[in-house]
Design a protein around this motif. Structure first.
Motif, PDB file in Angstrom:
ATOM      1  N   LYS A 149     -33.218 -24.235  21.806  1.00 53.85           N
ATOM      2  CA  LYS A 149     -32.060 -25.088  22.062  1.00 53.85           C
ATOM      3  C   LYS A 149     -30.901 -24.191  22.472  1.00 53.85           C
ATOM      4  O   LYS A 149     -30.962 -22.980  22.306  1.00 53.85           O
ATOM      5  CB  LYS A 149     -31.695 -25.879  20.795  1.00 53.85           C
ATOM      6  CG  LYS A 149     -31.383 -24.992  19.593  1.00 53.85           C
ATOM      7  CD  LYS A 149     -31.163 -25.800  18.321  1.00 53.85           C
ATOM      8  CE  LYS A 149     -30.933 -24.871  17.128  1.00 53.85           C
ATOM      9  NZ  LYS A 149     -30.771 -25.592  15.861  1.00 53.85           N
ATOM     10  N   LEU A 150     -29.874 -24.802  23.022  1.00 54.38           N
ATOM     11  CA  LEU A 150     -28.650 -24.076  23.356  1.00 54.38           C
ATOM     12  C   LEU A 150     -27.599 -24.414  22.314  1.00 54.38           C
ATOM     13  O   LEU A 150     -27.634 -25.492  21.713  1.00 54.38           O
ATOM     14  CB  LEU A 150     -28.154 -24.478  24.752  1.00 54.38           C
ATOM     15  CG  LEU A 150     -29.124 -24.259  25.917  1.00 54.38           C
ATOM     16  CD1 LEU A 150     -28.502 -24.776  27.217  1.00 54.38           C
ATOM     17  CD2 LEU A 150     -29.504 -22.798  26.059  1.00 54.38           C
ATOM     18  N   ILE A 151     -26.678 -23.484  22.122  1.00 50.13           N
ATOM     19  CA  ILE A 151     -25.583 -23.726  21.182  1.00 50.13           C
ATOM     20  C   ILE A 151     -24.272 -23.686  21.951  1.00 50.13           C
ATOM     21  O   ILE A 151     -24.024 -22.735  22.695  1.00 50.13           O
ATOM     22  CB  ILE A 151     -25.527 -22.636  20.093  1.00 50.13           C
ATOM     23  CG1 ILE A 151     -26.870 -22.507  19.382  1.00 50.13           C
ATOM     24  CG2 ILE A 151     -24.418 -22.930  19.096  1.00 50.13           C
ATOM     25  CD1 ILE A 151     -26.916 -21.333  18.417  1.00 50.13           C
ATOM     26  N   GLY A 152     -23.454 -24.693  21.773  1.00 50.58           N
ATOM     27  CA  GLY A 152     -22.129 -24.692  22.385  1.00 50.58           C
ATOM     28  C   GLY A 152     -21.226 -23.764  21.601  1.00 50.58           C
ATOM     29  O   GLY A 152     -21.002 -23.963  20.418  1.00 50.58           O
ATOM     30  N   GLN A 153     -20.727 -22.730  22.299  1.00 46.92           N
ATOM     31  CA  GLN A 153     -19.964 -21.718  21.564  1.00 46.92           C
ATOM     32  C   GLN A 153     -18.619 -22.237  21.088  1.00 46.92           C
ATOM     33  O   GLN A 153     -18.050 -21.698  20.154  1.00 46.92           O
ATOM     34  CB  GLN A 153     -19.771 -20.483  22.439  1.00 46.92           C
ATOM     35  CG  GLN A 153     -21.101 -19.823  22.765  1.00 46.92           C
ATOM     36  CD  GLN A 153     -20.915 -18.558  23.565  1.00 46.92           C
ATOM     37  OE1 GLN A 153     -20.624 -17.501  23.015  1.00 46.92           O
ATOM     38  NE2 GLN A 153     -21.043 -18.658  24.870  1.00 46.92           N
ATOM     39  N   VAL A 154     -18.115 -23.251  21.739  1.00 45.71           N
ATOM     40  CA  VAL A 154     -16.832 -23.803  21.319  1.00 45.71           C
ATOM     41  C   VAL A 154     -17.046 -24.961  20.349  1.00 45.71           C
ATOM     42  O   VAL A 154     -16.416 -25.057  19.305  1.00 45.71           O
ATOM     43  CB  VAL A 154     -16.021 -24.285  22.548  1.00 45.71           C
ATOM     44  CG1 VAL A 154     -14.726 -24.956  22.102  1.00 45.71           C
ATOM     45  CG2 VAL A 154     -15.724 -23.113  23.468  1.00 45.71           C
ATOM     46  N   THR A 155     -17.987 -25.826  20.702  1.00 48.25           N
ATOM     47  CA  THR A 155     -18.176 -27.054  19.931  1.00 48.25           C
ATOM     48  C   THR A 155     -19.116 -26.880  18.738  1.00 48.25           C
ATOM     49  O   THR A 155     -19.076 -27.663  17.797  1.00 48.25           O
ATOM     50  CB  THR A 155     -18.791 -28.152  20.820  1.00 48.25           C
ATOM     51  OG1 THR A 155     -20.072 -27.680  21.294  1.00 48.25           O
ATOM     52  CG2 THR A 155     -17.911 -28.453  22.011  1.00 48.25           C
ATOM     53  N   GLY A 156     -19.979 -25.860  18.782  1.00 45.71           N
ATOM     54  CA  GLY A 156     -20.989 -25.700  17.744  1.00 45.71           C
ATOM     55  C   GLY A 156     -22.103 -26.729  17.842  1.00 45.71           C
ATOM     56  O   GLY A 156     -22.960 -26.822  16.967  1.00 45.71           O
ATOM     57  N   ARG A 157     -22.103 -27.508  18.932  1.00 43.88           N
ATOM     58  CA  ARG A 157     -23.152 -28.515  19.095  1.00 43.88           C
ATOM     59  C   ARG A 157     -24.407 -27.890  19.708  1.00 43.88           C
ATOM     60  O   ARG A 157     -24.333 -26.824  20.305  1.00 43.88           O
ATOM     61  CB  ARG A 157     -22.665 -29.629  20.033  1.00 43.88           C
ATOM     62  CG  ARG A 157     -21.550 -30.443  19.447  1.00 43.88           C
ATOM     63  CD  ARG A 157     -21.106 -31.470  20.468  1.00 43.88           C
ATOM     64  NE  ARG A 157     -19.985 -32.257  19.979  1.00 43.88           N
ATOM     65  CZ  ARG A 157     -19.385 -33.200  20.683  1.00 43.88           C
ATOM     66  NH1 ARG A 157     -19.787 -33.459  21.919  1.00 43.88           N
ATOM     67  NH2 ARG A 157     -18.378 -33.885  20.170  1.00 43.88           N
ATOM     68  N   TYR A 158     -25.497 -28.594  19.566  1.00 41.84           N
ATOM     69  CA  TYR A 158     -26.758 -28.144  20.153  1.00 41.84           C
ATOM     70  C   TYR A 158     -27.114 -28.998  21.355  1.00 41.84           C
ATOM     71  O   TYR A 158     -26.754 -30.171  21.421  1.00 41.84           O
ATOM     72  CB  TYR A 158     -27.893 -28.249  19.132  1.00 41.84           C
ATOM     73  CG  TYR A 158     -27.672 -27.423  17.900  1.00 41.84           C
ATOM     74  CD1 TYR A 158     -27.466 -26.046  17.989  1.00 41.84           C
ATOM     75  CD2 TYR A 158     -27.671 -28.007  16.631  1.00 41.84           C
ATOM     76  CE1 TYR A 158     -27.263 -25.283  16.860  1.00 41.84           C
ATOM     77  CE2 TYR A 158     -27.465 -27.250  15.497  1.00 41.84           C
ATOM     78  CZ  TYR A 158     -27.260 -25.885  15.610  1.00 41.84           C
ATOM     79  OH  TYR A 158     -27.053 -25.137  14.499  1.00 41.84           O
ATOM     80  N   LEU A 159     -27.858 -28.392  22.269  1.00 42.34           N
ATOM     81  CA  LEU A 159     -28.369 -29.139  23.415  1.00 42.34           C
ATOM     82  C   LEU A 159     -29.831 -28.743  23.591  1.00 42.34           C
ATOM     83  O   LEU A 159     -30.149 -27.555  23.668  1.00 42.34           O
ATOM     84  CB  LEU A 159     -27.554 -28.804  24.665  1.00 42.34           C
ATOM     85  CG  LEU A 159     -27.902 -29.577  25.936  1.00 42.34           C
ATOM     86  CD1 LEU A 159     -27.676 -31.076  25.756  1.00 42.34           C
ATOM     87  CD2 LEU A 159     -27.053 -29.083  27.114  1.00 42.34           C
ATOM     88  N   ALA A 160     -30.683 -29.745  23.599  1.00 42.87           N
ATOM     89  CA  ALA A 160     -32.114 -29.461  23.684  1.00 42.87           C
ATOM     90  C   ALA A 160     -32.780 -30.480  24.580  1.00 42.87           C
ATOM     91  O   ALA A 160     -32.255 -31.571  24.796  1.00 42.87           O
ATOM     92  CB  ALA A 160     -32.736 -29.506  22.295  1.00 42.87           C
ATOM     93  N   SER A 161     -33.936 -30.124  25.103  1.00 39.05           N
ATOM     94  CA  SER A 161     -34.649 -31.050  25.971  1.00 39.05           C
ATOM     95  C   SER A 161     -36.129 -31.073  25.636  1.00 39.05           C
ATOM     96  O   SER A 161     -36.652 -30.151  25.015  1.00 39.05           O
ATOM     97  CB  SER A 161     -34.462 -30.667  27.439  1.00 39.05           C
ATOM     98  OG  SER A 161     -35.203 -29.503  27.735  1.00 39.05           O
ATOM     99  N   LEU A 162     -36.760 -32.138  26.055  1.00 39.65           N
ATOM    100  CA  LEU A 162     -38.199 -32.272  25.851  1.00 39.65           C
ATOM    101  C   LEU A 162     -38.739 -33.177  26.940  1.00 39.65           C
ATOM    102  O   LEU A 162     -38.086 -34.154  27.323  1.00 39.65           O
ATOM    103  CB  LEU A 162     -38.468 -32.885  24.469  1.00 39.65           C
ATOM    104  CG  LEU A 162     -39.931 -32.942  24.027  1.00 39.65           C
ATOM    105  CD1 LEU A 162     -40.469 -31.531  23.769  1.00 39.65           C
ATOM    106  CD2 LEU A 162     -40.058 -33.771  22.751  1.00 39.65           C
TER     107      LEU A 162
END
Ligand SMILES: [Zn+2]
Length: 161
Positions: A42-55
């Protein structure tokens, strides 16, 4: 994470509506998060701390932007596309462009995604395109803006041919 355990997903009403409009089911969202949390991919938003993932379970790639809460996960957005992302050559051949794209960091490689020339494939067509990607593992990012505008339009155009 327990394989059979039901994930607790929270989302605001407008997010829920957006997902319905995009015909993305809660099961799709859950599958993306479960896979991302088990694999760490997954990716981590360096500002938001949110994750982004795909499948991509079948013919559609689902992306989910989410964050971890004390009990479960909060879904901030989700979108989908049918095009397939392919990297051109191995990541070892990628140039370090130094063009950091957005604020996303690859969770597994701990490096920021950078613009790279990759390929999108749909039906019989292949397009080279510059997209943010991780030069460590080849994770390619199609962000929401791109997915719902240009990618959706290109898919439509190809289907209408
Ligand atoms: Zn990576």
């Amino acid at each position: 994470m327990d394989e059979a355990e039901q994930l607790q997903l929270e989302m605001a009403d407008d997010v829920r509506r957006r997902l319905q409009e995009r015909m993305i089911l809660p099961e799709d969202v859950e599958r993306v998060i479960r896979q991302a949390e088990m694999s760490g991919r997954k990716l981590i938003g360096q500002v938001t701390g949110r994750y982004l993932a795909s499948l991509r379970p079948k013919a559609v790639t689902f992306w989910v932007e989410y964050s971890q809460e004390r009990e479960g996960y909060r879904v901030h957005s989700a979108y989908s596309h049918r095009m397939v992302m392919k990297s051109s050559g191995s990541t070892a051949e990628w140039e370090k462009t130094g063009k950091v794209a957005g604020n996303w960091l690859c969770n597994q490689c701990r490096i920021p995604v950078e613009e790279q020339t990759v390929r999108l494939q749909y039906m019989q067509s292949i397009f080279p395109i510059k997209l943010p990607a991780c030069s460590g593992c080849g994770f390619i990012l199609i962000d929401e803006e791109l997915a719902i505008t240009k990618v959706a339009e290109a898919e439509q155009a190809l289907e209408d041919k």
